[in-house]
Design an enzyme around this catalytic site. Sequence first.
Site, PDB file in Angstrom:
ATOM      1  CE  LYS A 252      -2.046  -1.627   3.501  1.00  0.00           C
ATOM      2  NZ  LYS A 252      -3.079  -2.042   4.723  1.00  0.00           N
ATOM      3  CG  ASP A 288      -6.525  -3.799   8.254  1.00  0.00           C
ATOM      4  OD1 ASP A 288      -6.023  -5.241   8.137  1.00  0.00           O
ATOM      5  OD2 ASP A 288      -6.482  -3.222   7.259  1.00  0.00           O
TER       6      ASP A 288
END
Length: 549
Positions: A252, A288
């Site tokens: 990312k 997450d």
Amino acid sequence: MDQELNGAMRSVSINSNGLAATPHLNGHSKDEPDNVRRVAAEGALSASASDAASAVSKATNASTAAAAARAIPAAASFASTATEAASLSGLAGASDAEKKKMVHELCQQLLLTDEQVQELCYRILHEIRRGLAKDTHPKANVKCFVTYVQDLPNGDERGKFLALDLGGTNFRVLLIHLQENNDFQMESRIYAIPQHIMIGSGTQLFDHIAECLSNFMAEHNVYAERLPLGFTFSFPLRQLGLTCGLLETWTKGFNCAGVVNEDVVQLLKDAIARRGDVQIDVCAILNDTTGTLMSCAWKNHHCRIGLIVGTGSNACYVERVEEAELFDAQGNRKPHVLINTEWGAFGDNGALDFVRTEFDQDIDSHSINPGKQTFEKMISGMYMGELVRLVLVKMTHAGILFKGQDSEVLNTRGLFFTKYVSEIEADEPGTFTNCRLVFEELGLTNATDGDCANVRYICECVSKRAAHLVSAGIATLINKMDEPHVTVGVDGSVYRFHPKFHNLMVEKITKLIKPGITFDLMLSEDGSGRGAALVAAVACREDIVNSKK
Ligand code: BGC
């Protein structure tokens, strides 16, 4: 980095009744602008002479020296054959019906047939098995990391916790107070991570995190307290325990030196110790997806999967310990453990090549991590807008959209934000209000209703493909677990804000799961924050139980 937040610091306070909306990410690519691209020649849609023509006309229209400088060499290279020039010059003048047909034909490659989705399920399952098994794990793409989380919350968790959330479009520090009756208070603050830190050194990154943590504690009057902390670190982590995890690789857009293969909990503790001003007990590190699962499981005891479709994409699920061959149980007899699949890397070995398109290859070759996170690049918010932009550029340069007239913004990498896809698809059928607002931002002034309808169709194809890919992954996990009912906790800006993503997923998963199994998708309330507190709380609960033994 989220443009809306870039450089800004925001403070958010929520409680269990009021959910603070996550600002939408924009999928902004980190790549340098590459205004005039070569597009592979492919039949009538090939970009050659018409690119040349539109590029030159763009240079004139934009009347900027920069545009002209880019357009002229492109014009020369695209105008390859007279036949191509002749076939393409006719496209701008084609009827609306003909253009629609051409758009639909080009988009065919973005649509997954039922057979392809089924084949994906087989391949994902195969990769998951390879990730779980000791022998094949080292070479597997879907690593299936053991999280060391074995207990789901039972609703009895109480207390005050700190949490860190690193891994999406921004970094947050949170103070969470878990209370009775599934109630909680939460205060949080978003801190920007400047681009130079995202790709700087690990020491800089962790010093920055420790500084934000210390400032946050001072502002929230807990500076002198010693609090437990849960660290949501949303990158592939090879965990050796609940408080030890080695970074496998960055994803990312992050690329901080000196962190891969290091224990990030230790790096955090070292940075806190370097400051020497605050006392923290790091009780857990988690992904997450784990946070999302825990956060949903707190309220819904059927929750067995945590899914993120945001800047990145990934899922975790509850697995039987016998299946998790890498789990070093150390005498622990609990039957289950959470597995962080890290499915974003699915396809890095070519397993997705049968459904990848020229646009996917373009995204990959211009990314910060070519050859990696293949599945994620076809799904997540960091790339979705850019995928649409690439299709639009190709069709515009072929004369099918906007009468062949492009714009500087349309030609710039990363400037078609993922939120545009959601906005365009949110227009009521037959209306193009949002679509025209987006065109305005893109500097496209010549759009007809036909163009709007075609652009919406392109967005639909890209987002539907993403939803179907995610569904293949989720259905595979549901079938593997083989429980009568499974709730999937979901978070992430694409899932949250795209108007049809949820329904597309429900429809596809329903078709893919074994008869007799039922499921539902539950939007998570801040899994990365509350989930971190819950993992820390469950860990504390265990410590108390163990100390009483
Ligand atoms: C990371 C995962 C994370 C996902 C969603 C991916 O790029 O590798 O660890 O769960 O993004 O944030």
